[in-house]
Design a protein around this motif. Structure first.
Motif, mmCIF file in Angstrom:
data_model
loop_
_atom_site.group_PDB
_atom_site.id
_atom_site.type_symbol
_atom_site.label_atom_id
_atom_site.label_comp_id
_atom_site.label_asym_id
_atom_site.label_seq_id
_atom_site.Cartn_x
_atom_site.Cartn_y
_atom_site.Cartn_z
ATOM 1 N N SER A 18 0.737 -1.110 -0.041
ATOM 2 C CA SER A 18 -0.078 -0.135 0.023
ATOM 3 C C SER A 18 1.090 1.285 0.008
ATOM 4 N N SER A 19 2.057 1.068 0.328
ATOM 5 C CA SER A 19 2.992 2.310 0.439
ATOM 6 C C SER A 19 3.326 2.833 -1.026
ATOM 7 N N ARG A 20 2.939 2.191 -1.870
ATOM 8 C CA ARG A 20 3.174 2.519 -3.351
ATOM 9 C C ARG A 20 2.259 3.367 -3.820
ATOM 10 N N SER A 21 1.223 3.535 -3.211
ATOM 11 C CA SER A 21 -0.048 4.307 -3.911
ATOM 12 C C SER A 21 -0.112 5.700 -3.381
ATOM 13 N N ASP A 22 0.978 6.273 -2.426
ATOM 14 C CA ASP A 22 0.773 7.623 -1.931
ATOM 15 C C ASP A 22 2.130 8.503 -2.473
ATOM 16 N N ALA A 23 2.550 8.205 -3.693
ATOM 17 C CA ALA A 23 3.343 9.140 -4.414
ATOM 18 C C ALA A 23 2.834 10.553 -4.701
ATOM 19 N N TRP A 86 8.780 21.507 -2.255
ATOM 20 C CA TRP A 86 8.483 20.594 -1.282
ATOM 21 C C TRP A 86 8.100 19.377 -1.711
ATOM 22 N N ALA A 87 7.496 19.314 -2.939
ATOM 23 C CA ALA A 87 6.813 17.961 -3.574
ATOM 24 C C ALA A 87 7.767 17.070 -3.790
ATOM 25 N N PHE A 88 9.147 17.549 -4.081
ATOM 26 C CA PHE A 88 10.165 16.503 -4.287
ATOM 27 C C PHE A 88 10.841 15.998 -3.107
ATOM 28 N N ASP A 89 10.890 16.826 -1.933
ATOM 29 C CA ASP A 89 11.480 16.616 -0.801
ATOM 30 C C ASP A 89 10.475 15.345 -0.085
ATOM 31 N N VAL A 90 9.088 15.457 -0.392
ATOM 32 C CA VAL A 90 8.105 14.321 -0.082
ATOM 33 C C VAL A 90 8.238 13.348 -0.821
ATOM 34 N N LEU A 91 8.447 13.421 -2.127
ATOM 35 C CA LEU A 91 8.950 12.156 -2.869
ATOM 36 C C LEU A 91 10.385 11.718 -2.578
ATOM 37 N N ARG A 92 11.184 12.279 -2.263
ATOM 38 C CA ARG A 92 12.336 11.953 -1.936
ATOM 39 C C ARG A 92 12.436 11.049 -0.422
ATOM 40 N N SER A 122 13.759 13.239 -12.543
ATOM 41 C CA SER A 122 14.841 12.543 -12.195
ATOM 42 C C SER A 122 16.079 13.612 -11.585
ATOM 43 N N ILE A 123 16.133 14.800 -12.366
ATOM 44 C CA ILE A 123 17.147 15.784 -11.562
ATOM 45 C C ILE A 123 16.735 16.242 -10.422
ATOM 46 N N ASN A 124 15.515 16.696 -10.359
ATOM 47 C CA ASN A 124 14.792 17.166 -8.881
ATOM 48 C C ASN A 124 14.930 16.442 -7.797
ATOM 49 N N LEU A 125 14.555 15.096 -7.900
ATOM 50 C CA LEU A 125 14.712 14.095 -6.932
ATOM 51 C C LEU A 125 16.140 13.841 -6.611
ATOM 52 N N ALA A 126 17.177 13.908 -7.481
ATOM 53 C CA ALA A 126 18.624 13.608 -7.244
ATOM 54 C C ALA A 126 19.184 14.814 -6.450
ATOM 55 N N ILE A 127 18.717 15.896 -6.556
ATOM 56 C CA ILE A 127 19.128 16.987 -6.056
ATOM 57 C C ILE A 127 18.618 17.179 -4.644
ATOM 58 N N SER A 128 17.219 16.891 -4.311
ATOM 59 C CA SER A 128 16.867 16.708 -3.182
ATOM 60 C C SER A 128 17.371 15.685 -2.197
ATOM 61 N N ILE A 129 17.596 14.636 -2.765
ATOM 62 C CA ILE A 129 18.246 13.608 -2.050
ATOM 63 C C ILE A 129 19.777 14.119 -1.687
ATOM 64 N N ALA A 137 24.211 11.637 -3.998
ATOM 65 C CA ALA A 137 23.386 11.295 -5.294
ATOM 66 C C ALA A 137 24.018 11.509 -6.431
ATOM 67 N N LEU A 138 23.887 10.129 -7.378
ATOM 68 C CA LEU A 138 24.725 10.443 -8.504
ATOM 69 C C LEU A 138 23.348 9.960 -9.663
ATOM 70 N N LEU A 139 23.519 10.982 -10.647
ATOM 71 C CA LEU A 139 22.558 10.864 -11.626
ATOM 72 C C LEU A 139 23.068 10.449 -12.919
ATOM 73 N N VAL A 140 22.507 9.214 -13.374
ATOM 74 C CA VAL A 140 23.231 8.802 -14.473
ATOM 75 C C VAL A 140 22.420 9.034 -15.865
ATOM 76 N N ASP A 141 22.786 9.540 -17.106
ATOM 77 C CA ASP A 141 21.787 9.379 -18.177
ATOM 78 C C ASP A 141 21.888 8.279 -19.086
ATOM 79 N N PHE A 142 20.856 7.464 -18.798
ATOM 80 C CA PHE A 142 20.784 6.302 -19.314
ATOM 81 C C PHE A 142 19.825 5.976 -20.606
#
Length: 286
Positions: A18-23, A86-92, A122-129, A137-142
């Motif tokens: 159930s924790s997957r449903s609250d992104a 704040w949304a990216f911090d919550v997602l983080r 991807s970028i915003n989440l990596a920065i937040s982490i 945080a390491l962001l790789v462009d795949f």
């Protein structure tokens, strides 16, 4: 838009956890005012993992980012005063809690179709982490068919993953710190021929393992191509711990979302992020 929301709810309901449903729902902030004229990235030193004594690669280049360029490309997680950061911090927090529970340190981010905003997330989440003092945080462009991380950040580096894959340079020569502490990027400058075959190669497998194991405090985020674009995502996902799917409102049909979920059925899916939603989402506390 309503079809996308219904498809996402169906996908989330199908998950046993159930924790997957609250992104969090992430709005497209292209119309938001981004302050940050003072953000010219004054960091000029090598980055180290706080309190863990883990030094980054000694040759990691440090560059400055342009605030106007970041605003234009909706990179806002570094600005705590921005109404959407704040949304990216919550997602983080949601992502890290789930990853820590399972001992996961590598995360793939994809989407059903193009123009969903997966690279922005991807970028915003990596920065937040990276803003957490006990993480790097390491962001790789795949997204080897349509790489866009460097363009979104405004990085202009001659060396990239292309050179690493061709064995012309070493790892420490292609990594770059874009002026944000504890944040490192491995960009891709040019599309790669035979992307699926490259991602399935032993060289890429060894690369993923090295990036994952080198530092205990590191979270590695891989910006992947859309699931439905080719078989690239299915090829590389078995080598990555978990995956997050970004759905752009109005960018994918319900059937596309369902087919993408089907192709990710064997992966550890953390959840679905609804991006570019028209509904107003505000943090009333602030």
């Amino acid at each position: 838009m309503e079809r996308i929301k219904l498809a996402i709810e169906k996908a989330k309901a199908a998950e046993s956890d159930s924790s997957r449903s609250d992104a969090p729902r992430l709005r497209d902030s292209s119309d938001s005012g981004v302050s940050g004229g003072d953000h010219k990235a004054a960091v000029r030193r090598e980055v180290a993992g706080d309190d863990l004594g883990s030094m980054q690669y000694s040759k990691t280049a440090v560059v400055s980012l342009d605030a106007i360029h970041l605003e234009r490309h909706r990179i806002i997680a570094h600005q705590k005063s921005h109404p959407d950061s704040w949304a990216f911090d919550v997602l983080r927090t949601q992502v890290l809690q789930k990853m820590d529970e399972n001992g996961w340190r590598t995360l793939a981010i994809t989407s059903p179709s193009v123009e969903s905003g997966k690279t922005v997330v991807s970028i915003n989440l990596a920065i937040s982490i990276a803003q957490l003092t006990n993480r790097t945080a390491l962001l790789v462009d795949f997204d080897l068919r349509r790489p866009s991380v460097a363009r979104s950040l405004g990085l202009n580096r001659s060396l990239s993953l292309n050179d690493l894959l061709s064995e012309r340079v070493d790892m420490d020569e292609v990594l770059v710190n874009p002026g944000i502490e504890r944040f490192v990027v491995l960009p891709t400058n040019q599309p790669v021929t035979g992307a699926s075959e490259v991602l399935s190669s032993s060289r890429v497998g060894n690369l993923i393992g090295d990036l994952r194991e080198r530092y205990a405090d590191r979270i590695v985020i891989f910006d992947l191509p859309p699931v439905l674009a080719a078989d690239d995502v299915m090829t590389v996902l078995p080598r990555i711990d978990c995956v997050l799917m970004v759905v752009g409102s109005g960018m994918s049909t319900q059937s596309e979302v369902e087919e993408a979920m089907n192709r990710l059925s064997k992966a550890n899916l953390l959840g679905v992020v609804l991006n570019k939603d028209e509904a107003q989402v505000q943090n009333a506390y602030y």
